[in-house]
Design a protein around this motif. Structure first.
Motif, PDB file in Angstrom:
ATOM      1  N   VAL A  58       0.840  -1.207   0.000  1.00 37.23           N
ATOM      2  CA  VAL A  58       0.000   0.000   0.000  1.00 37.23           C
ATOM      3  C   VAL A  58       0.870   1.250   0.000  1.00 37.23           C
ATOM      4  O   VAL A  58       0.586   2.233  -0.705  1.00 37.23           O
ATOM      5  CB  VAL A  58      -0.948  -0.015   1.216  1.00 37.23           C
ATOM      6  CG1 VAL A  58      -1.686   1.322   1.340  1.00 37.23           C
ATOM      7  CG2 VAL A  58      -1.947  -1.156   1.098  1.00 37.23           C
ATOM      8  N   LEU A  59       1.964   1.214   0.786  1.00 40.81           N
ATOM      9  CA  LEU A  59       2.876   2.357   0.815  1.00 40.81           C
ATOM     10  C   LEU A  59       3.487   2.596  -0.560  1.00 40.81           C
ATOM     11  O   LEU A  59       3.586   3.746  -1.022  1.00 40.81           O
ATOM     12  CB  LEU A  59       3.976   2.107   1.846  1.00 40.81           C
ATOM     13  CG  LEU A  59       5.062   3.190   1.948  1.00 40.81           C
ATOM     14  CD1 LEU A  59       4.460   4.522   2.387  1.00 40.81           C
ATOM     15  CD2 LEU A  59       6.169   2.754   2.901  1.00 40.81           C
ATOM     16  N   GLY A  60       3.891   1.511  -1.220  1.00 40.49           N
ATOM     17  CA  GLY A  60       4.443   1.661  -2.566  1.00 40.49           C
ATOM     18  C   GLY A  60       3.437   2.266  -3.523  1.00 40.49           C
ATOM     19  O   GLY A  60       3.782   3.130  -4.351  1.00 40.49           O
ATOM     20  N   TRP A  61       2.188   1.813  -3.407  1.00 41.32           N
ATOM     21  CA  TRP A  61       1.129   2.375  -4.262  1.00 41.32           C
ATOM     22  C   TRP A  61       0.953   3.866  -4.013  1.00 41.32           C
ATOM     23  O   TRP A  61       0.863   4.665  -4.956  1.00 41.32           O
ATOM     24  CB  TRP A  61      -0.170   1.626  -4.001  1.00 41.32           C
ATOM     25  CG  TRP A  61      -1.375   2.261  -4.644  1.00 41.32           C
ATOM     26  CD1 TRP A  61      -2.238   3.151  -4.077  1.00 41.32           C
ATOM     27  CD2 TRP A  61      -1.820   2.074  -5.982  1.00 41.32           C
ATOM     28  NE1 TRP A  61      -3.206   3.527  -4.960  1.00 41.32           N
ATOM     29  CE2 TRP A  61      -2.976   2.881  -6.159  1.00 41.32           C
ATOM     30  CE3 TRP A  61      -1.372   1.316  -7.057  1.00 41.32           C
ATOM     31  CZ2 TRP A  61      -3.680   2.938  -7.352  1.00 41.32           C
ATOM     32  CZ3 TRP A  61      -2.067   1.367  -8.252  1.00 41.32           C
ATOM     33  CH2 TRP A  61      -3.206   2.167  -8.394  1.00 41.32           C
ATOM     34  N   GLU A  62       0.917   4.255  -2.752  1.00 44.27           N
ATOM     35  CA  GLU A  62       0.697   5.658  -2.424  1.00 44.27           C
ATOM     36  C   GLU A  62       1.883   6.529  -2.834  1.00 44.27           C
ATOM     37  O   GLU A  62       1.707   7.688  -3.227  1.00 44.27           O
ATOM     38  CB  GLU A  62       0.416   5.811  -0.927  1.00 44.27           C
ATOM     39  CG  GLU A  62      -0.906   5.204  -0.472  1.00 44.27           C
ATOM     40  CD  GLU A  62      -2.108   5.858  -1.141  1.00 44.27           C
ATOM     41  OE1 GLU A  62      -2.001   7.023  -1.586  1.00 44.27           O
ATOM     42  OE2 GLU A  62      -3.164   5.200  -1.239  1.00 44.27           O
ATOM     43  N   ILE A  63       3.106   5.985  -2.760  1.00 40.84           N
ATOM     44  CA  ILE A  63       4.278   6.755  -3.190  1.00 40.84           C
ATOM     45  C   ILE A  63       4.224   6.994  -4.698  1.00 40.84           C
ATOM     46  O   ILE A  63       4.470   8.113  -5.184  1.00 40.84           O
ATOM     47  CB  ILE A  63       5.571   6.017  -2.792  1.00 40.84           C
ATOM     48  CG1 ILE A  63       5.754   6.062  -1.268  1.00 40.84           C
ATOM     49  CG2 ILE A  63       6.779   6.636  -3.488  1.00 40.84           C
ATOM     50  CD1 ILE A  63       6.950   5.270  -0.779  1.00 40.84           C
ATOM     51  N   VAL A  64       3.909   5.943  -5.453  1.00 41.63           N
ATOM     52  CA  VAL A  64       3.795   6.095  -6.907  1.00 41.63           C
ATOM     53  C   VAL A  64       2.674   7.067  -7.248  1.00 41.63           C
ATOM     54  O   VAL A  64       2.814   7.950  -8.111  1.00 41.63           O
ATOM     55  CB  VAL A  64       3.555   4.726  -7.569  1.00 41.63           C
ATOM     56  CG1 VAL A  64       3.250   4.894  -9.054  1.00 41.63           C
ATOM     57  CG2 VAL A  64       4.766   3.828  -7.376  1.00 41.63           C
ATOM     58  N   ARG A  65       1.558   6.941  -6.556  1.00 43.26           N
ATOM     59  CA  ARG A  65       0.401   7.803  -6.823  1.00 43.26           C
ATOM     60  C   ARG A  65       0.718   9.265  -6.511  1.00 43.26           C
ATOM     61  O   ARG A  65       0.289  10.181  -7.229  1.00 43.26           O
ATOM     62  CB  ARG A  65      -0.776   7.320  -5.983  1.00 43.26           C
ATOM     63  CG  ARG A  65      -2.073   8.057  -6.213  1.00 43.26           C
ATOM     64  CD  ARG A  65      -3.193   7.422  -5.414  1.00 43.26           C
ATOM     65  NE  ARG A  65      -4.406   8.201  -5.545  1.00 43.26           N
ATOM     66  CZ  ARG A  65      -4.695   9.272  -4.814  1.00 43.26           C
ATOM     67  NH1 ARG A  65      -3.846   9.671  -3.866  1.00 43.26           N
ATOM     68  NH2 ARG A  65      -5.818   9.939  -5.007  1.00 43.26           N
ATOM     69  N   ALA A  66       1.503   9.483  -5.412  1.00 42.08           N
ATOM     70  CA  ALA A  66       1.837  10.855  -5.034  1.00 42.08           C
ATOM     71  C   ALA A  66       2.740  11.525  -6.058  1.00 42.08           C
ATOM     72  O   ALA A  66       2.775  12.763  -6.148  1.00 42.08           O
ATOM     73  CB  ALA A  66       2.502  10.862  -3.662  1.00 42.08           C
ATOM     74  N   ASN A  67       3.480  10.735  -6.823  1.00 42.10           N
ATOM     75  CA  ASN A  67       4.381  11.290  -7.828  1.00 42.10           C
ATOM     76  C   ASN A  67       3.721  11.449  -9.196  1.00 42.10           C
ATOM     77  O   ASN A  67       4.390  11.858 -10.148  1.00 42.10           O
ATOM     78  CB  ASN A  67       5.625  10.404  -7.958  1.00 42.10           C
ATOM     79  CG  ASN A  67       6.583  10.584  -6.800  1.00 42.10           C
ATOM     80  OD1 ASN A  67       7.369  11.521  -6.764  1.00 42.10           O
ATOM     81  ND2 ASN A  67       6.498   9.688  -5.819  1.00 42.10           N
TER      82      ASN A  67
END
Length: 239
Positions: A41-50
């Motif tokens: 989930v953290l990886g998803w949110e990091i990609v989404r934030a960029n």
């Protein structure tokens, strides 16, 4: 000499070593799965934030699973739980051992006997989960050995070979009872006593002990109860 497990022959030098055979699904697997999910989930949110603001309006980038702040807190808690569980598992891990000596008192007639005892050298109590025996008679074909069985089955095999319970051997039935820590001493739970005739006629008597520790992990050790009884470095009693 060879120790025959259910999955084929294994050298005794590898068998007489404690090993972990199962981890608790609830206390080990569940925290790791939770940590893996939160990391994903953290990886998803990091990609989404960029991603650009326009891209985040399109599917699937518009999907927000968790805010970064609570996600970071949950991830820290999950990682801490996994590390704490691993450290505690090492602390409560049992240390299965055995001790044997020529003595008297268990067999009829007061004859010398090779008495074997089981001990837990760890710092916490472990509960016996499974206890099995395997008899290997002397003079059989190379690689021959009986199947794993309970104490009654082992006693029947020994009796069929001409040995007498109470005179040539005593085997103790092991139930699901706790092995308390030895506390730095050498107090053992007796598992059997064997006469000189038994030592001469039986090649090996393997004992498989499996215990469960305080965190639900299972540990196993396979021991040869006659190991050392015929050693040239150990003087056998003359009478």
């Amino acid at each position: 000499m060879t120790d025959f497990r259910d999955d084929g022959p294994v050298p005794v030098r590898d068998g007489d070593t404690q090993r972990r055979v199962r981890r608790s699904p609830l206390l080990h697997t569940a925290p790791i799965v939770l940590l893996a999910v939160l990391t994903a989930v953290l990886g998803w949110e990091i990609v989404r934030a960029n991603m650009s603001a326009a891209a985040r309006t399109q599917w699937p980038w518009r999907l927000q699973l968790l805010d970064m702040e609570p996600l970071g807190s949950l991830l820290a808690v999950a990682a801490g739980a996994v590390l704490a569980r691993a450290q505690y598992a090492r602390t409560v891990r049992p240390s299965l051992g055995w001790r044997a000596d020529w003595t008297t008192g268990q067999l009829h007639g007061g004859a010398p006997e090779w008495r074997v005892g089981l001990l837990n050298g760890g710092s916490h109590t472990a509960v016996i989960e499974d206890y099995a025996c395997r008899v290997v008679l002397r003079g059989g074909p190379p690689g021959a050995g009986g199947a794993w069985t309970d104490v009654q089955g082992a006693a029947a095999a020994l009796t069929a070979a001409g040995l007498t319970a109470g005179e040539d051997f005593q085997l103790v039935q092991m139930g699901n009872f706790p092995l308390v820590p030895a506390g730095g001493g050498y107090d053992t739970a007796t598992v059997g006593a064997f006469s000189r005739r038994f030592v001469d006629e039986v090649e090996a008597l393997y004992l498989r002990v499996r215990v469960t520790d305080a965190v639900g992990d299972s540990h196993e050790r396979i021991m040869d109860a006659l190991k050392g009884a015929r050693s040239a470095a150990y003087r056998r009693p003359a009478t």
